[in-house]
Enzyme design. Sequence first.
Site, PDB file in Angstrom:
ATOM      1  N   TYR A  19       5.796  21.887  11.949  1.00 53.73           N
ATOM      2  CA  TYR A  19       6.500  21.764  13.636  1.00 53.73           C
ATOM      3  C   TYR A  19       5.414  21.653  14.608  1.00 53.73           C
ATOM      4  CZ  TYR A  19       9.407  25.622  10.133  1.00 53.73           C
ATOM      5  OH  TYR A  19      10.034  26.073   9.942  1.00 53.73           O
ATOM      6  N   GLN A  66       0.719  24.854  19.386  1.00 50.15           N
ATOM      7  CA  GLN A  66       0.504  25.219  18.447  1.00 50.15           C
ATOM      8  C   GLN A  66       1.172  24.124  17.351  1.00 50.15           C
ATOM      9  OE1 GLN A  66       0.222  29.077  17.529  1.00 50.15           O
ATOM     10  NE2 GLN A  66       1.166  29.020  15.318  1.00 50.15           N
ATOM     11  N   ARG A 114       0.540  -0.992  -0.075  1.00 53.86           N
ATOM     12  CA  ARG A 114      -0.237   0.058   0.120  1.00 53.86           C
ATOM     13  C   ARG A 114       0.834   1.045   0.053  1.00 53.86           C
ATOM     14  NH1 ARG A 114      -2.929  -0.757   5.254  1.00 53.86           N
ATOM     15  NH2 ARG A 114      -0.718  -1.530   5.554  1.00 53.86           N
ATOM     16  N   HIS A 165      15.428  32.124  12.990  1.00 54.78           N
ATOM     17  CA  HIS A 165      15.144  32.129  13.939  1.00 54.78           C
ATOM     18  C   HIS A 165      15.027  32.262  15.827  1.00 54.78           C
ATOM     19  CE1 HIS A 165      12.468  32.548  10.130  1.00 54.78           C
ATOM     20  NE2 HIS A 165      12.742  33.543   9.593  1.00 54.78           N
ATOM     21  N   ASN A 180       2.718  24.793  13.117  1.00 53.57           N
ATOM     22  CA  ASN A 180       2.818  25.030  12.300  1.00 53.57           C
ATOM     23  C   ASN A 180       3.118  24.094  10.835  1.00 53.57           C
ATOM     24  OD1 ASN A 180       2.219  26.955  13.800  1.00 53.57           O
ATOM     25  ND2 ASN A 180       4.359  28.148  13.413  1.00 53.57           N
ATOM     26  N   HIS A 226      17.161  28.834  14.823  1.00 63.01           N
ATOM     27  CA  HIS A 226      16.056  27.550  13.833  1.00 63.01           C
ATOM     28  C   HIS A 226      16.826  27.726  12.735  1.00 63.01           C
ATOM     29  CE1 HIS A 226      13.223  25.271  11.643  1.00 63.01           C
ATOM     30  NE2 HIS A 226      14.118  24.584  11.599  1.00 63.01           N
ATOM     31  N   GLU A 277       9.041  37.057  18.007  1.00 66.41           N
ATOM     32  CA  GLU A 277      10.013  36.470  17.070  1.00 66.41           C
ATOM     33  C   GLU A 277      10.832  37.445  16.606  1.00 66.41           C
ATOM     34  OE1 GLU A 277       9.641  33.073  16.973  1.00 66.41           O
ATOM     35  OE2 GLU A 277       7.841  33.450  18.545  1.00 66.41           O
TER      36      GLU A 277
END
Length: 208
Positions: free
Chosen positions: A133, A48, A23, A63, A50, A120, A144
Amino acid sequence: MQFRQLKVEGAYEFTPRQFRDHRGLFVSPFQLEAFQQALGRPHFPVAQTNHSISRRGTVRGIHFTVTPPGTAKYVYCARGRALDIVVDLRVGSPTFRQWDAVEMDQVHFRSSYFPVGVGHAFVALEDDTVMSYLLTGPYVAEQELAVDVFDEDLDLRIPAGPDLVQSDRDRAAPSFAAARAQGLLPGYAESAAVEESLWRPSGIGAPS
């Protein structure tokens, strides 16, 4: 699932088993048991998720999040191929200024865990590269920040190419030295305190 510690203190790479048949394929990029074995933590508090899609040559980062509140993240490549990079921006860390990279793709399905306070970045090595993420905190634009991914002092060795793509924000990011001089970089002690608070029964976030 196998795991190994990266050169940045508190950062880990994870490589899951794959199950293939007629499959197709099944794989679990995040597994709590392996996460617990690597970090000795009881859970990963997701606030959260992302999802980004990038063309080949896209460079995102470096970041990081203002700490506190700070954010830890777990990253994997759902499609395509990317060079995923962690940079220790935590002033006072035993691995301050060091970095490491993990090549993520649809062959090995590697993932990375990034502790609070580190930077990162990633480079998309194929068109339509999808990065996913898991985050311990919500995205707040004002919290940020970024450091120049091409800063010669960091020497991240980004793969060369004529068509590298960056956002306006990332092109305008300060150098590592400038960010440190301006007091923008997270502190190691503050980052550790926020990281520790993530595992308390009271929930997500920095100590009150």
